[in-house]
Design an enzyme around this catalytic site. Structure first.
Site, PDB file in Angstrom:
ATOM      1  N   ASP A 143      -3.094   4.585  -2.511  1.00 42.44           N
ATOM      2  CA  ASP A 143      -4.116   5.172  -1.658  1.00 42.44           C
ATOM      3  C   ASP A 143      -4.549   6.535  -2.216  1.00 42.44           C
ATOM      4  O   ASP A 143      -3.697   7.336  -2.628  1.00 42.44           O
ATOM      5  CB  ASP A 143      -3.479   5.369  -0.269  1.00 42.44           C
ATOM      6  CG  ASP A 143      -4.485   5.706   0.800  1.00 42.44           C
ATOM      7  OD1 ASP A 143      -5.350   4.869   1.070  1.00 42.44           O
ATOM      8  OD2 ASP A 143      -4.386   6.813   1.380  1.00 42.44           O
ATOM      9  N   ASP A 155       0.852  -1.183   0.000  1.00 45.91           N
ATOM     10  CA  ASP A 155       0.000   0.000   0.000  1.00 45.91           C
ATOM     11  C   ASP A 155       0.891   1.239   0.000  1.00 45.91           C
ATOM     12  O   ASP A 155       1.769   1.365   0.861  1.00 45.91           O
ATOM     13  CB  ASP A 155      -0.860  -0.021   1.283  1.00 45.91           C
ATOM     14  CG  ASP A 155      -2.265   0.471   1.024  1.00 45.91           C
ATOM     15  OD1 ASP A 155      -2.411   1.518   0.387  1.00 45.91           O
ATOM     16  OD2 ASP A 155      -3.216  -0.202   1.479  1.00 45.91           O
ATOM     17  N   GLU A 157      -6.739   3.501  -5.927  1.00 49.05           N
ATOM     18  CA  GLU A 157      -8.006   3.807  -5.263  1.00 49.05           C
ATOM     19  C   GLU A 157      -8.397   5.195  -5.744  1.00 49.05           C
ATOM     20  O   GLU A 157      -7.795   6.196  -5.336  1.00 49.05           O
ATOM     21  CB  GLU A 157      -7.835   3.814  -3.742  1.00 49.05           C
ATOM     22  CG  GLU A 157      -9.129   4.168  -3.021  1.00 49.05           C
ATOM     23  CD  GLU A 157      -8.931   4.715  -1.597  1.00 49.05           C
ATOM     24  OE1 GLU A 157      -9.880   4.640  -0.806  1.00 49.05           O
ATOM     25  OE2 GLU A 157      -7.838   5.223  -1.283  1.00 49.05           O
ATOM     26  N   HIS A 209     -11.241  -2.629   3.333  1.00 48.90           N
ATOM     27  CA  HIS A 209     -11.103  -2.194   4.719  1.00 48.90           C
ATOM     28  C   HIS A 209     -11.813  -0.866   5.006  1.00 48.90           C
ATOM     29  O   HIS A 209     -11.699  -0.336   6.111  1.00 48.90           O
ATOM     30  CB  HIS A 209      -9.615  -2.066   5.058  1.00 48.90           C
ATOM     31  CG  HIS A 209      -8.951  -1.015   4.225  1.00 48.90           C
ATOM     32  ND1 HIS A 209      -8.788  -1.136   2.856  1.00 48.90           N
ATOM     33  CD2 HIS A 209      -8.446   0.193   4.544  1.00 48.90           C
ATOM     34  CE1 HIS A 209      -8.218  -0.051   2.393  1.00 48.90           C
ATOM     35  NE2 HIS A 209      -7.985   0.784   3.396  1.00 48.90           N
ATOM     36  N   ASP A 210     -12.478  -0.305   4.015  1.00 54.14           N
ATOM     37  CA  ASP A 210     -13.164   0.973   4.219  1.00 54.14           C
ATOM     38  C   ASP A 210     -14.681   0.868   4.136  1.00 54.14           C
ATOM     39  O   ASP A 210     -15.375   1.837   4.445  1.00 54.14           O
ATOM     40  CB  ASP A 210     -12.712   1.997   3.158  1.00 54.14           C
ATOM     41  CG  ASP A 210     -11.270   2.447   3.364  1.00 54.14           C
ATOM     42  OD1 ASP A 210     -10.824   2.499   4.526  1.00 54.14           O
ATOM     43  OD2 ASP A 210     -10.608   2.739   2.356  1.00 54.14           O
TER      44      ASP A 210
HETATM   45  C1  GLC Z   1      -7.811   5.537   1.915  1.00 57.71           C
HETATM   46  C2  GLC Z   1      -7.682   4.320   2.790  1.00 57.71           C
HETATM   47  C3  GLC Z   1      -8.334   4.600   4.111  1.00 57.71           C
HETATM   48  C4  GLC Z   1      -7.615   5.774   4.749  1.00 57.71           C
HETATM   49  C5  GLC Z   1      -7.588   6.974   3.829  1.00 57.71           C
HETATM   50  C6  GLC Z   1      -6.622   8.007   4.293  1.00 57.71           C
HETATM   51  O1  GLC Z   1      -9.127   5.808   1.594  1.00 57.71           O
HETATM   52  O2  GLC Z   1      -8.210   3.206   2.142  1.00 57.71           O
HETATM   53  O3  GLC Z   1      -8.326   3.493   4.947  1.00 57.71           O
HETATM   54  O4  GLC Z   1      -8.257   6.127   5.949  1.00 57.71           O
HETATM   55  O5  GLC Z   1      -7.191   6.622   2.530  1.00 57.71           O
HETATM   56  O6  GLC Z   1      -5.307   7.546   4.110  1.00 57.71           O
END
Ligand code: GLC
Length: 563
Positions: free
Chosen positions: A209, A106, A290, A352-353
């Site tokens: 991310d 990540d 993402e 995970h979100d």
């Molecule tokens: C992304 C991650 C999330 C995190 C955010 C800030 O959306 O998937 O878990 O809180 O970024 O880094």
């Protein structure tokens, strides 16, 4: 190296691991790298007794104060001691590669932790050489208000006041996660050095991310309120998504602002192009972004021109569909149509979100059937599937008490929203105390229905969800058409509440027939050429073999046929 080897990620099945919750060998209630090593055979021991995944994505394990559980990084090149050491990581990588499992990490490049030495330097004085590595601005007006109206993505203003140096700094997430200034070439250099650090160790790629957030408007203009563009926001049909999702997206809740100046900045694409060049110095690497936007054209832009940005980008709209055949079909078609010719899709239903899909779609008594249908869809669509740990055993979202919540977003919004801990609970290895995850109190409570939702008992049961996943992955692996073949929706003769599609490669054809409805459905097989053969159904007892004339599907049954 041949081109097809470089493209391994198109054929691969990925598995996302949240290291904190996978397997604890250090006895601190937190999963660790050694724990992942010990479970690699479960992931792929070279036989179909394992899940046979080709790659894992590891959520952050770098040094972090864990205010956002690893997404606030204090050192890009060091492992947090609660997970182990760099030596453990090297062993993990070697052991994974031994089993032909690739490893992607990540990359959190939008921000660091406020404990990162770069930020500590940056905030130490206005003339520190690293001042410009982050985004510092003066306050506005006589009342020293924040530089503009930007909101962060969790709650409140995107600006935090720094008393000592008398300026505000930008944070798109928590105030302990200051945004890096990607316009500064030194930042790029330093970050790409960290990227090379991991590539040199032999990792196979990255998940990026919030890849749409890196750069912002250089004039720092106010974002407009959402009310100026309500009509524009809808892509696709309103009722293809749950009402609440629509309302949240239309109103950009809770911020009520259209983040046109703080997201999807053109310069971000240049950053990603530079990143891609670094990646391309190494053979056979991959990346997956993402990228959040309800507009498929905006997400598609992150593939770049002729694929010079990210290799893949998640299309989250699929995970946001209502339980409707047409919604799934239209969403996939929309994405297929929006993608540049050479671009390759990536799909996931859980991460995970977001709330675990089995719970999101989990009507009483139907959750497990629906989970099988989703697994069949995910593992037969054209695009790289990402399985989220525990999905393969039907782990459900945990309901937490206020005092159990760790996620800052949950702490803020409880009881309206419990945050993201519910999908991050420990992997359920067996039905014993603490689910076989740890010997001590786990960092988050164990999820519901442990008796049936655990690896040990499902491993024994040929009809379990786990064994269904194994069969599906195996089916995909053994049939290149299911991996890289073309996609076409099938609608002729298909009941409106079913989603059928075809995958084809070198005249090998597969029909994926998903009955999304609660009723029995049938399909006239004479509409297909050749002699269709059932390969696998979501109903374990269904015998594989030739099917004549009619394909009969039970309520919520899915089937893969070859013809
Ligand atoms: C992304 C991650 C999330 C995190 C955010 C800030 O959306 O998937 O878990 O809180 O970024 O880094």
């Amino acid at each position: 190296m041949t081109r097809s080897n470089n493209d391994w990620w198109k054929k691969a099945v990925f598995y996302q691991i949240y290291p904190r919750s996978y397997y604890d060998t250090m006895g601190n209630g937190i999963g660790d790298l050694q724990g992942i090593i010990e479970k690699l055979d479960y992931l792929n021991d070279g036989t179909s007794n394992s899940l046979m995944v080709d790659a894992i994505w590891l959520c952050p394990f770098y040094v972090s104060p864990d205010l956002d559980f690893g997404y606030d990084i204090a050192d890009y090149c060091k492992i947090d001691s609660c997970y182990g050491s760099l030596e453990d990581f090297d062993r993990l990588l070697a052991e994974a590669h031994k089993r032909k499992i690739k490893v992607i990490l990540d990359l959190v490049l939008n921000h660091t932790s406020d404990q990162h030495k770069w930020f500590i330097e940056s905030r130490s004085s206005r003339d520190n050489p690293k001042r410009d590595w982050y985004i510092w601005r003066d306050g506005r007006g006589s009342r020293n208000r924040p530089p503009n109206n930007w909101k962060n993505n969790f709650f409140g203003s995107a600006w935090a006041w720094d008393e000592k140096t008398g300026q505000y700094y930008l944070h798109s997430f928590l105030k302990e996660q200051p945004d890096l200034n990607w316009f500064n070439p030194e930042v790029r250099k330093a970050i790409f050095k960290a990227v090379r650090f991991w590539l040199d160790r032999g990792i196979d790629g990255f998940r990026l991310d919030v890849a749409h957030c890196y750069c912002q408007d250089e004039l720092y203009r106010d974002n407009p309120s959402v009310f100026h563009r309500l009509k524009r926001v809808q892509q696709g049909r309103f009722w293809d998504r749950p009402f609440v999702v629509n309302v949240f997206q239309m109103l950009e809740l809770p911020e009520l602002q259209d983040k046109i100046y703080s997201r999807h900045h053109p310069e971000t694409h240049n950053v990603l192009r530079e990143f891609r060049k670094v990646l391309d110095e190494y053979p056979a690497k991959t990346s997956v972004g993402e990228v959040n936007s309800e507009d498929p054209a905006i997400v598609a832009a992150y593939y770049g021109n002729d694929n010079d940005e990210l290799h893949m980008n998640f299309y989250f709209a699929l995970a946001q569909c209502r339980w409707k055949a047409g919604a799934f079909r239209r969403t996939v078609e929309r994405w297929e149509k929006s993608l540049p010719k050479t671009a390759w899709p990536a799909y996931t239903f859980s991460n995970h979100d977001i709330m675990r899909a089995i719970t999101r779609y989990g009507r009483k008594g139907e959750a497990d059937k629906r989970a099988r249908l989703l697994a069949m869809m995910l593992l037969t669509l054209r695009g790289t599937p990402f399985i989220y740990y525990g999905e393969e055993i039907g782990m459900k979202e945990a309901k937490l008490k206020r005092e159990e919540i760790k996620d800052p977003v949950g702490l803020k919004w409880f009881p309206f929203y419990q945050g993201r801990d519910g999908c991050r609970t420990p992997m359920q290895w067996n039905s014993e105390k603490n689910a076989g995850f740890t010997q001590v109190k786990p960092w988050l409570p164990i999820g519901p229905e442990l008796d049936q939702r655990n690896v040990a008992s499902q491993d024994q049961d040929p009809a379990s969800l786990l064994n269904f996943y194994r069969q599906m992955v195996n089916l995909r692996r053994s049939n290149p058409a299911l991996q890289v073949g073309s996609y076409a929706s099938v609608v002729e003769g298909v009941p409106a509440d079913c989603y059928f599609f075809q995958r084809e490669l070198d005249s090998k054809r597969f029909l994926v027939a998903l009955n999304i409805s609660r009723k029995k459905r049938q399909f006239n097989l004479n509409l297909l050429p050749g002699e269709p053969r059932l390969l696998l159904s979501t109903i374990a007892e269904r015998q594989a073999g030739a099917v004549k004339e009619e394909l009969l599907l039970d309520p919520l049954e899915g089937a893969v046929l070859q013809y």
